[in-house]
Design an enzyme around this catalytic site. Sequence first.
Site, mmCIF file in Angstrom:
data_model
loop_
_atom_site.group_PDB
_atom_site.id
_atom_site.type_symbol
_atom_site.label_atom_id
_atom_site.label_comp_id
_atom_site.label_asym_id
_atom_site.label_seq_id
_atom_site.Cartn_x
_atom_site.Cartn_y
_atom_site.Cartn_z
ATOM 1 C CG ASP A 1 -1.954 1.077 1.157
ATOM 2 O OD1 ASP A 1 -2.068 1.842 0.360
ATOM 3 O OD2 ASP A 1 -2.775 1.018 2.136
ATOM 4 C CG ASP B 1 -3.858 4.784 -3.204
ATOM 5 O OD1 ASP B 1 -3.098 4.552 -2.469
ATOM 6 O OD2 ASP B 1 -5.044 4.447 -3.276
#
Length: 504
Positions: A183, A384
Amino acid sequence: MKNMSASRALLLLVVAMLLHLVTCTTTTTTTTTTSTATTHHNTITKAKTKTSSYPDFQLLNVKQAITETKIRPLKPSLYQELSMNIPNDSGSEGKQKLKLVHRDKVSFNNKFHNHSHVFHARMQRDVKRVVSLIRRVSSGSTASYGVEDFGSEVVSGMDQGSGEYFVRIGVGSPPRSQYMVIDSGSDIVWVQCKPCTQCYHQTDPLFDPADSASFMGVSCSSAVCDQVDNAGCNSGRCRYEVSYGDGSSTKGTLALETLTLGRTVVQNVAIGCGHMNQGMFVGAAGLLGLGGGSMSFVGQLSRERGNAFSYCLVSRVTNSNGFLEFGSEAMPVGAAWIPLIRNPHSPSYYYIGLSGLGVGDMKVPISEDIFELTELGNGGVVMDTGTAVTRFPTVAYEAFRDAFIDQTGNLPRASGVSIFDTCYNLFGFLSVRVPTVSFYFSGGPILTLPANNFLIPVDDAGTFCFAFAPSPSGLSILGNIQQEGIQISVDGANEFVGFGPNVC
Protein backbone atom coordinates in the site's frame (compact mmCIF):
# COMPACT_ATOMS: atom_id res chain seq x y z
CA MET A 1 0.52 -16.42 -26.67
CA LYS A 2 0.50 -14.48 -29.95
CA ASN A 3 -2.19 -12.16 -28.58
CA MET A 4 -0.21 -11.71 -25.37
CA SER A 5 2.93 -10.90 -27.36
CA ALA A 6 0.99 -8.38 -29.41
CA SER A 7 -0.36 -6.69 -26.26
CA ARG A 8 3.11 -6.52 -24.77
CA ALA A 9 4.48 -5.06 -28.00
CA LEU A 10 1.76 -2.40 -27.97
CA LEU A 11 2.59 -1.48 -24.39
CA LEU A 12 6.28 -1.20 -25.26
CA LEU A 13 5.32 1.12 -28.11
CA VAL A 14 3.21 3.29 -25.82
CA VAL A 15 5.99 3.66 -23.26
CA ALA A 16 8.49 4.36 -26.03
CA MET A 17 6.23 7.15 -27.27
CA LEU A 18 6.04 8.59 -23.77
CA LEU A 19 9.83 8.69 -23.50
CA HIS A 20 10.09 10.23 -26.94
CA LEU A 21 7.69 12.99 -26.02
CA VAL A 22 9.75 14.07 -23.03
CA THR A 23 12.17 15.76 -25.41
CA CYS A 24 9.86 16.28 -28.37
CA THR A 25 9.23 19.84 -29.66
CA THR A 26 7.13 21.24 -32.49
CA THR A 27 8.51 22.38 -35.81
CA THR A 28 7.66 25.95 -34.86
CA THR A 29 9.93 27.98 -32.61
CA THR A 30 9.99 26.36 -29.18
CA THR A 31 11.93 27.39 -26.09
CA THR A 32 13.02 24.58 -23.81
CA THR A 33 14.83 24.54 -20.51
CA THR A 34 16.86 21.65 -19.24
CA SER A 35 17.60 20.62 -15.67
CA THR A 36 19.66 17.68 -14.51
CA ALA A 37 18.85 15.54 -11.50
CA THR A 38 21.01 12.64 -10.34
CA THR A 39 22.78 10.43 -12.87
CA HIS A 40 20.03 7.82 -13.12
CA HIS A 41 17.53 10.52 -14.05
CA ASN A 42 19.61 11.63 -17.02
CA THR A 43 18.38 14.90 -18.46
CA ILE A 44 14.84 16.12 -17.94
CA THR A 45 13.71 18.41 -20.75
CA LYS A 46 10.74 20.67 -20.20
CA ALA A 47 9.02 21.76 -23.39
CA LYS A 48 6.64 24.72 -23.37
CA THR A 49 4.77 23.29 -26.34
CA LYS A 50 4.09 19.68 -27.19
CA THR A 51 3.29 17.72 -30.29
CA SER A 52 0.73 14.96 -30.73
CA SER A 53 3.03 12.64 -32.65
CA TYR A 54 1.52 9.63 -30.92
CA PRO A 55 -1.32 7.77 -32.72
CA ASP A 56 -4.78 9.35 -32.41
CA PHE A 57 -6.45 5.92 -32.29
CA GLN A 58 -5.56 2.38 -31.31
CA LEU A 59 -7.20 -1.06 -31.44
CA LEU A 60 -8.80 -2.74 -28.43
CA ASN A 61 -8.74 -6.53 -28.73
CA VAL A 62 -12.28 -7.25 -27.52
CA LYS A 63 -12.18 -11.02 -28.01
CA GLN A 64 -8.98 -11.42 -26.03
CA ALA A 65 -10.23 -9.18 -23.20
CA ILE A 66 -13.45 -11.20 -22.85
CA THR A 67 -11.56 -14.49 -22.94
CA GLU A 68 -9.29 -13.30 -20.15
CA THR A 69 -12.26 -12.57 -17.88
CA LYS A 70 -12.92 -16.31 -17.74
CA ILE A 71 -9.45 -17.29 -16.50
CA ARG A 72 -9.63 -18.95 -13.11
CA PRO A 73 -7.25 -17.70 -10.42
CA LEU A 74 -4.53 -20.00 -9.11
CA LYS A 75 -4.76 -21.71 -5.76
CA PRO A 76 -2.16 -20.42 -3.28
CA SER A 77 -0.20 -23.68 -3.34
CA LEU A 78 0.04 -23.57 -7.14
CA TYR A 79 1.06 -19.92 -7.12
CA GLN A 80 3.76 -20.57 -4.51
CA GLU A 81 5.10 -23.44 -6.60
CA LEU A 82 5.05 -21.21 -9.68
CA SER A 83 6.86 -18.44 -7.80
CA MET A 84 9.62 -20.81 -6.71
CA ASN A 85 10.14 -21.79 -10.36
CA ILE A 86 10.47 -18.18 -11.49
CA PRO A 87 13.79 -16.82 -10.23
CA ASN A 88 13.88 -13.23 -9.03
CA ASP A 89 15.76 -10.94 -11.39
CA SER A 90 19.09 -9.76 -10.14
CA GLY A 91 21.52 -7.35 -11.71
CA SER A 92 25.23 -6.74 -11.59
CA GLU A 93 24.80 -4.29 -8.71
CA GLY A 94 23.17 -6.92 -6.50
CA LYS A 95 19.68 -5.51 -6.79
CA GLN A 96 16.80 -7.95 -6.78
CA LYS A 97 13.20 -7.83 -7.96
CA LEU A 98 10.39 -9.33 -5.95
CA LYS A 99 7.28 -10.60 -7.70
CA LEU A 100 4.03 -8.65 -7.30
CA VAL A 101 0.67 -10.36 -7.75
CA HIS A 102 -2.79 -8.89 -8.24
CA ARG A 103 -5.31 -10.18 -5.75
CA ASP A 104 -7.47 -11.82 -8.43
CA LYS A 105 -4.58 -13.93 -9.65
CA VAL A 106 -4.63 -16.10 -6.54
CA SER A 107 -7.81 -17.59 -5.08
CA PHE A 108 -7.68 -17.74 -1.28
CA ASN A 109 -10.86 -19.76 -1.00
CA ASN A 110 -12.50 -22.56 -2.94
CA LYS A 111 -15.19 -20.36 -4.45
CA PHE A 112 -15.12 -19.29 -8.08
CA HIS A 113 -17.00 -16.11 -8.93
CA ASN A 114 -17.71 -14.90 -12.44
CA HIS A 115 -16.13 -11.69 -13.67
CA SER A 116 -19.21 -9.59 -13.01
CA HIS A 117 -19.28 -10.63 -9.34
CA VAL A 118 -15.56 -9.96 -8.93
CA PHE A 119 -15.88 -6.60 -10.67
CA HIS A 120 -18.75 -5.37 -8.47
CA ALA A 121 -16.94 -6.47 -5.31
CA ARG A 122 -13.84 -4.61 -6.46
CA MET A 123 -15.82 -1.43 -7.13
CA GLN A 124 -17.46 -1.58 -3.70
CA ARG A 125 -14.04 -1.79 -2.08
CA ASP A 126 -12.77 0.95 -4.33
CA VAL A 127 -15.47 3.39 -3.28
CA LYS A 128 -14.64 2.77 0.39
CA ARG A 129 -10.95 3.22 -0.34
CA VAL A 130 -11.51 6.56 -2.08
CA VAL A 131 -13.78 7.87 0.68
CA SER A 132 -11.18 6.89 3.27
CA LEU A 133 -8.33 8.47 1.31
CA ILE A 134 -10.21 11.74 0.86
CA ARG A 135 -11.11 11.79 4.54
CA ARG A 136 -7.47 11.30 5.53
CA VAL A 137 -6.25 14.00 3.16
CA SER A 138 -8.93 16.41 4.32
CA SER A 139 -8.03 15.88 7.97
CA GLY A 140 -4.43 16.50 7.11
CA SER A 141 -3.84 13.58 8.39
CA THR A 142 13.43 6.92 13.10
CA ALA A 143 15.87 4.45 12.73
CA SER A 144 17.26 3.54 9.28
CA TYR A 145 18.53 0.13 8.28
CA GLY A 146 20.98 -0.45 5.43
CA VAL A 147 20.47 -3.39 3.09
CA GLU A 148 21.33 -4.36 -0.45
CA ASP A 149 18.92 -3.14 -3.12
CA PHE A 150 16.12 -5.64 -3.33
CA GLY A 151 12.58 -6.17 -4.49
CA SER A 152 9.67 -8.63 -4.42
CA GLU A 153 6.96 -10.04 -6.68
CA VAL A 154 3.50 -8.47 -6.40
CA VAL A 155 0.18 -10.44 -6.59
CA SER A 156 -3.38 -9.06 -7.13
CA GLY A 157 -5.58 -9.27 -4.02
CA MET A 158 -9.26 -9.36 -4.99
CA ASP A 159 -10.44 -12.54 -3.32
CA GLN A 160 -8.49 -11.41 -0.27
CA GLY A 161 -10.55 -8.37 0.71
CA SER A 162 -8.72 -5.08 1.21
CA GLY A 163 -5.67 -4.38 -0.86
CA GLU A 164 -5.21 -4.82 -4.58
CA TYR A 165 -1.67 -6.21 -4.81
CA PHE A 166 0.18 -8.78 -2.74
CA VAL A 167 3.81 -9.67 -2.16
CA ARG A 168 5.22 -12.77 -0.48
CA ILE A 169 7.92 -12.15 2.11
CA GLY A 170 9.50 -13.93 5.07
CA VAL A 171 8.84 -12.70 8.62
CA GLY A 172 11.09 -13.55 11.57
CA SER A 173 14.07 -15.86 12.09
CA PRO A 174 13.80 -18.42 10.65
CA PRO A 175 11.61 -16.65 8.05
CA ARG A 176 7.94 -17.61 7.84
CA SER A 177 6.52 -16.89 4.39
CA GLN A 178 3.46 -14.63 4.39
CA TYR A 179 1.27 -12.84 1.84
CA MET A 180 1.36 -9.10 2.53
CA VAL A 181 -0.75 -6.33 0.99
CA ILE A 182 1.36 -3.51 -0.47
CA ASP A 183 0.00 0.00 0.00
CA SER A 184 1.65 3.20 -1.25
CA GLY A 185 -0.62 5.23 1.03
CA SER A 186 0.19 3.51 4.34
CA ASP A 187 3.00 4.22 6.79
CA ILE A 188 3.16 1.05 8.84
CA VAL A 189 4.19 -2.57 8.41
CA TRP A 190 2.11 -5.08 10.38
CA VAL A 191 1.33 -8.77 10.52
CA GLN A 192 -1.21 -10.87 12.44
CA CYS A 193 0.40 -12.49 15.47
CA LYS A 194 -0.21 -15.18 18.05
CA PRO A 195 -1.76 -15.08 20.56
CA CYS A 196 -4.66 -13.66 18.58
CA THR A 197 -7.66 -12.30 20.45
CA GLN A 198 -9.43 -11.57 17.18
CA CYS A 199 -8.01 -12.47 13.77
CA TYR A 200 -9.49 -12.84 10.29
CA HIS A 201 -8.75 -15.86 8.09
CA GLN A 202 -5.39 -15.86 6.32
CA THR A 203 -3.81 -18.36 3.94
CA ASP A 204 -0.58 -18.95 5.85
CA PRO A 205 -0.27 -20.01 9.50
CA LEU A 206 -0.32 -17.11 11.96
CA PHE A 207 3.07 -15.68 12.81
CA ASP A 208 4.20 -16.69 16.30
CA PRO A 209 6.75 -14.30 17.83
CA ALA A 210 7.83 -17.03 20.25
CA ASP A 211 9.22 -19.00 17.29
CA SER A 212 11.36 -16.12 16.03
CA ALA A 213 14.86 -15.58 17.40
CA SER A 214 14.95 -12.00 16.09
CA PHE A 215 11.65 -10.69 17.51
CA MET A 216 12.17 -7.88 20.02
CA GLY A 217 9.43 -5.79 21.60
CA VAL A 218 9.65 -1.99 21.58
CA SER A 219 9.43 -0.12 24.89
CA CYS A 220 7.17 2.88 25.39
CA SER A 221 10.21 5.13 25.91
CA SER A 222 11.79 4.10 22.61
CA ALA A 223 12.35 6.69 19.86
CA VAL A 224 10.63 4.26 17.49
CA CYS A 225 7.46 4.35 19.60
CA ASP A 226 7.50 8.16 19.43
CA GLN A 227 7.13 7.97 15.64
CA VAL A 228 3.90 5.95 15.77
CA ASP A 229 0.68 7.94 15.42
CA ASN A 230 -1.67 7.46 18.38
CA ALA A 231 0.81 5.18 20.15
CA GLY A 232 -0.18 3.76 23.51
CA CYS A 233 1.54 1.94 26.33
CA ASN A 234 0.71 -1.33 28.07
CA SER A 235 2.97 -3.02 30.61
CA GLY A 236 5.90 -1.00 29.29
CA ARG A 237 5.36 -2.09 25.67
CA CYS A 238 4.55 0.29 22.82
CA ARG A 239 1.11 -0.29 21.38
CA TYR A 240 -0.26 0.76 17.98
CA GLU A 241 -3.72 0.99 16.46
CA VAL A 242 -4.68 1.61 12.83
CA SER A 243 -8.20 1.92 11.38
CA TYR A 244 -9.01 1.85 7.66
CA GLY A 245 -11.86 3.45 5.76
CA ASP A 246 -13.70 0.18 5.05
CA GLY A 247 -14.00 -0.64 8.74
CA SER A 248 -10.90 -2.82 8.86
CA SER A 249 -8.51 -2.31 11.74
CA THR A 250 -5.45 -3.73 13.46
CA LYS A 251 -4.29 -3.36 17.08
CA GLY A 252 -1.27 -4.80 18.82
CA THR A 253 2.27 -4.20 19.99
CA LEU A 254 5.21 -2.68 18.16
CA ALA A 255 8.35 -4.77 17.67
CA LEU A 256 11.64 -4.90 15.78
CA GLU A 257 11.82 -7.91 13.50
CA THR A 258 13.75 -9.36 10.56
CA LEU A 259 12.07 -9.44 7.13
CA THR A 260 13.33 -11.56 4.24
CA LEU A 261 12.57 -10.46 0.69
CA GLY A 262 13.93 -12.85 -1.89
CA ARG A 263 17.56 -13.40 -0.92
CA THR A 264 17.81 -10.15 1.03
CA VAL A 265 17.54 -10.09 4.82
CA VAL A 266 16.49 -6.80 6.47
CA GLN A 267 17.03 -6.61 10.20
CA ASN A 268 15.40 -4.43 12.86
CA VAL A 269 12.35 -3.41 10.88
CA ALA A 270 9.71 -1.80 13.09
CA ILE A 271 6.50 -3.78 12.57
CA GLY A 272 3.14 -4.01 14.24
CA CYS A 273 2.34 -7.38 15.76
CA GLY A 274 -1.46 -7.45 15.46
CA HIS A 275 -3.40 -9.31 18.14
CA MET A 276 -6.82 -7.81 17.30
CA ASN A 277 -7.52 -7.52 13.59
CA GLN A 278 -10.72 -7.34 11.62
CA GLY A 279 -12.08 -6.37 8.24
CA MET A 280 -11.34 -7.20 4.65
CA PHE A 281 -7.71 -8.30 4.71
CA VAL A 282 -8.83 -11.89 4.14
CA GLY A 283 -6.04 -14.09 2.77
CA ALA A 284 -3.11 -11.79 3.50
CA ALA A 285 -1.21 -11.90 6.78
CA GLY A 286 -0.78 -8.14 7.01
CA LEU A 287 0.34 -5.01 5.20
CA LEU A 288 3.63 -3.67 3.85
CA GLY A 289 3.31 0.11 3.95
CA LEU A 290 5.19 1.96 1.18
CA GLY A 291 4.02 5.49 2.04
CA GLY A 292 6.11 8.61 2.45
CA GLY A 293 6.23 8.56 6.27
CA SER A 294 9.17 7.55 8.45
CA MET A 295 7.52 4.34 9.70
CA SER A 296 6.74 2.89 6.28
CA PHE A 297 9.06 0.18 4.96
CA VAL A 298 10.52 2.66 2.46
CA GLY A 299 10.93 5.30 5.16
CA GLN A 300 12.78 2.95 7.50
CA LEU A 301 15.32 2.20 4.77
CA SER A 302 15.63 5.80 3.59
CA ARG A 303 19.01 6.76 5.09
CA GLU A 304 20.94 3.90 3.53
CA ARG A 305 18.81 3.17 0.48
CA GLY A 306 17.86 6.66 -0.68
CA ASN A 307 14.12 6.46 0.02
CA ALA A 308 13.45 4.94 -3.39
CA PHE A 309 11.42 2.08 -4.85
CA SER A 310 10.20 0.93 -8.24
CA TYR A 311 7.23 -1.24 -9.17
CA CYS A 312 5.24 -2.58 -12.10
CA LEU A 313 1.66 -3.77 -11.64
CA VAL A 314 -0.11 -6.44 -13.70
CA SER A 315 -3.68 -7.71 -13.64
CA ARG A 316 -4.53 -11.34 -12.96
CA VAL A 317 -5.37 -12.06 -16.60
CA THR A 318 -1.78 -11.70 -17.83
CA ASN A 319 0.86 -14.41 -17.85
CA SER A 320 3.59 -11.96 -16.90
CA ASN A 321 4.65 -10.98 -13.39
CA GLY A 322 4.72 -7.60 -11.74
CA PHE A 323 7.70 -6.59 -9.66
CA LEU A 324 8.76 -4.48 -6.70
CA GLU A 325 12.30 -3.40 -5.83
CA PHE A 326 13.86 -0.99 -3.37
CA GLY A 327 16.86 1.31 -3.25
CA SER A 328 18.47 4.01 -5.37
CA GLU A 329 20.06 1.41 -7.60
CA ALA A 330 16.57 0.32 -8.65
CA MET A 331 15.99 3.70 -10.34
CA PRO A 332 15.99 3.02 -14.10
CA VAL A 333 17.94 4.88 -16.76
CA GLY A 334 15.73 6.14 -19.57
CA ALA A 335 12.53 6.79 -17.62
CA ALA A 336 10.43 9.92 -18.14
CA TRP A 337 10.90 11.83 -14.87
CA ILE A 338 8.52 14.36 -13.38
CA PRO A 339 8.73 16.19 -10.03
CA LEU A 340 7.41 14.47 -6.92
CA ILE A 341 5.18 16.85 -4.97
CA ARG A 342 4.97 16.71 -1.18
CA ASN A 343 1.87 17.66 0.74
CA PRO A 344 2.93 18.57 4.30
CA HIS A 345 -0.66 18.04 5.42
CA SER A 346 -0.64 14.45 4.10
CA PRO A 347 2.98 13.25 4.01
CA SER A 348 2.07 9.59 3.45
CA TYR A 349 0.91 10.15 -0.12
CA TYR A 350 2.88 10.65 -3.32
CA TYR A 351 1.61 13.60 -5.37
CA ILE A 352 2.46 14.44 -8.97
CA GLY A 353 1.71 17.39 -11.23
CA LEU A 354 -0.91 17.03 -13.97
CA SER A 355 -1.54 19.80 -16.46
CA GLY A 356 -4.21 18.23 -18.63
CA LEU A 357 -5.90 15.23 -20.27
CA GLY A 358 -5.93 14.17 -23.91
CA VAL A 359 -8.37 12.20 -26.06
CA GLY A 360 -7.35 11.32 -29.60
CA ASP A 361 -5.47 14.23 -31.14
CA MET A 362 -6.92 16.86 -28.81
CA LYS A 363 -6.06 18.17 -25.39
CA VAL A 364 -9.32 18.47 -23.51
CA PRO A 365 -10.06 22.12 -22.55
CA ILE A 366 -9.66 21.83 -18.77
CA SER A 367 -8.11 24.49 -16.57
CA GLU A 368 -4.79 23.35 -15.13
CA ASP A 369 -5.82 24.87 -11.81
CA ILE A 370 -8.25 21.98 -11.28
CA PHE A 371 -5.32 19.61 -10.71
CA GLU A 372 -3.20 21.86 -8.51
CA LEU A 373 -2.35 21.17 -4.88
CA THR A 374 -3.21 24.22 -2.77
CA GLU A 375 -1.19 25.63 0.13
CA LEU A 376 -3.86 24.31 2.49
CA GLY A 377 -3.27 20.76 1.21
CA ASN A 378 -6.44 20.47 -0.86
CA GLY A 379 -6.72 19.13 -4.40
CA GLY A 380 -3.69 17.76 -6.21
CA VAL A 381 -3.08 14.38 -7.85
CA VAL A 382 -2.18 11.34 -5.72
CA MET A 383 -0.70 8.10 -7.08
CA ASP A 384 -2.22 5.18 -5.19
CA THR A 385 -1.64 1.43 -5.59
CA GLY A 386 -4.70 0.67 -3.42
CA THR A 387 -7.24 2.58 -5.54
CA ALA A 388 -8.31 0.77 -8.70
CA VAL A 389 -10.11 3.46 -10.74
CA THR A 390 -8.62 6.88 -11.49
CA ARG A 391 -10.72 9.78 -10.20
CA PHE A 392 -10.81 13.39 -11.38
CA PRO A 393 -12.79 16.35 -10.00
CA THR A 394 -16.29 16.28 -11.49
CA VAL A 395 -15.78 19.24 -13.86
CA ALA A 396 -12.60 17.69 -15.28
CA TYR A 397 -14.08 14.20 -15.46
CA GLU A 398 -17.18 15.32 -17.35
CA ALA A 399 -15.17 17.24 -19.95
CA PHE A 400 -12.81 14.26 -20.31
CA ARG A 401 -15.67 11.76 -20.60
CA ASP A 402 -17.61 13.89 -23.09
CA ALA A 403 -14.54 14.18 -25.31
CA PHE A 404 -14.22 10.39 -25.30
CA ILE A 405 -17.93 9.94 -26.10
CA ASP A 406 -17.64 12.39 -29.00
CA GLN A 407 -14.92 10.25 -30.56
CA THR A 408 -16.64 6.89 -29.99
CA GLY A 409 -19.98 7.69 -31.58
CA ASN A 410 -19.66 4.67 -33.87
CA LEU A 411 -19.66 2.20 -30.95
CA PRO A 412 -22.93 0.79 -29.56
CA ARG A 413 -23.63 2.16 -26.09
CA ALA A 414 -24.72 0.21 -23.02
CA SER A 415 -26.20 1.27 -19.69
CA GLY A 416 -23.88 2.43 -16.95
CA VAL A 417 -22.47 -0.19 -14.58
CA SER A 418 -21.56 0.41 -10.94
CA ILE A 419 -19.47 3.61 -10.68
CA PHE A 420 -19.08 3.84 -14.48
CA ASP A 421 -21.49 6.00 -16.48
CA THR A 422 -19.97 5.47 -19.95
CA CYS A 423 -20.21 1.89 -21.22
CA TYR A 424 -20.38 0.07 -24.56
CA ASN A 425 -21.86 -3.18 -25.82
CA LEU A 426 -19.01 -4.80 -27.73
CA PHE A 427 -20.46 -8.32 -27.87
CA GLY A 428 -19.62 -9.93 -31.21
CA PHE A 429 -16.70 -7.62 -32.01
CA LEU A 430 -13.21 -9.04 -32.51
CA SER A 431 -11.59 -5.63 -32.05
CA VAL A 432 -12.64 -1.99 -32.10
CA ARG A 433 -10.89 1.27 -32.92
CA VAL A 434 -10.82 3.68 -29.98
CA PRO A 435 -9.21 7.09 -29.45
CA THR A 436 -6.01 7.26 -27.44
CA VAL A 437 -6.21 8.58 -23.88
CA SER A 438 -3.30 10.59 -22.50
CA PHE A 439 -2.13 12.27 -19.30
CA TYR A 440 -0.25 15.55 -19.74
CA PHE A 441 2.18 15.78 -16.83
CA SER A 442 3.58 19.04 -15.53
CA GLY A 443 7.03 19.57 -16.97
CA GLY A 444 6.49 18.03 -20.39
CA PRO A 445 5.99 14.24 -20.48
CA ILE A 446 2.79 12.80 -21.93
CA LEU A 447 1.70 9.31 -20.89
CA THR A 448 -0.44 7.63 -23.55
CA LEU A 449 -2.33 4.68 -22.08
CA PRO A 450 -2.86 1.28 -23.72
CA ALA A 451 -6.53 0.68 -24.59
CA ASN A 452 -6.80 -2.04 -21.91
CA ASN A 453 -6.00 0.58 -19.28
CA PHE A 454 -9.04 2.75 -19.97
CA LEU A 455 -11.73 0.59 -21.61
CA ILE A 456 -12.25 -2.50 -19.48
CA PRO A 457 -14.69 -5.45 -19.44
CA VAL A 458 -17.14 -5.41 -16.53
CA ASP A 459 -18.67 -8.81 -17.31
CA ASP A 460 -17.96 -11.73 -19.63
CA ALA A 461 -20.76 -10.78 -22.06
CA GLY A 462 -19.05 -7.92 -23.90
CA THR A 463 -19.87 -4.88 -21.75
CA PHE A 464 -16.89 -2.51 -21.59
CA CYS A 465 -16.72 0.74 -19.62
CA PHE A 466 -14.62 3.89 -19.65
CA ALA A 467 -12.53 3.21 -16.53
CA PHE A 468 -12.59 6.64 -14.89
CA ALA A 469 -14.93 8.20 -12.36
CA PRO A 470 -15.66 11.60 -10.83
CA SER A 471 -14.07 12.46 -7.49
CA PRO A 472 -16.41 13.58 -4.71
CA SER A 473 -13.82 16.25 -3.83
CA GLY A 474 -11.12 18.31 -5.50
CA LEU A 475 -8.62 15.45 -5.11
CA SER A 476 -7.53 13.47 -8.18
CA ILE A 477 -6.29 9.89 -7.75
CA LEU A 478 -4.21 7.97 -10.29
CA GLY A 479 -5.46 4.40 -9.77
CA ASN A 480 -3.81 1.06 -10.44
CA ILE A 481 -5.87 0.16 -13.53
CA GLN A 482 -4.27 3.08 -15.33
CA GLN A 483 -0.84 2.21 -13.88
CA GLU A 484 -0.91 -1.41 -15.07
CA GLY A 485 1.95 -2.66 -17.18
CA ILE A 486 4.16 0.44 -16.84
CA GLN A 487 7.20 0.63 -14.57
CA ILE A 488 6.76 3.42 -12.01
CA SER A 489 9.67 4.61 -9.87
CA VAL A 490 9.56 6.88 -6.82
CA ASP A 491 12.82 8.61 -5.90
CA GLY A 492 11.92 10.31 -2.65
CA ALA A 493 15.45 11.51 -1.94
CA ASN A 494 15.68 13.50 -5.18
CA GLU A 495 11.94 14.27 -5.38
CA PHE A 496 11.13 12.66 -8.73
CA VAL A 497 8.67 10.09 -10.09
CA GLY A 498 9.59 8.12 -13.22
CA PHE A 499 7.47 6.35 -15.83
CA GLY A 500 9.03 3.57 -17.90
CA PRO A 501 11.17 2.58 -19.64
CA ASN A 502 10.29 -1.02 -18.75
CA VAL A 503 6.93 -2.78 -18.94
CA CYS A 504 5.52 -5.95 -17.38
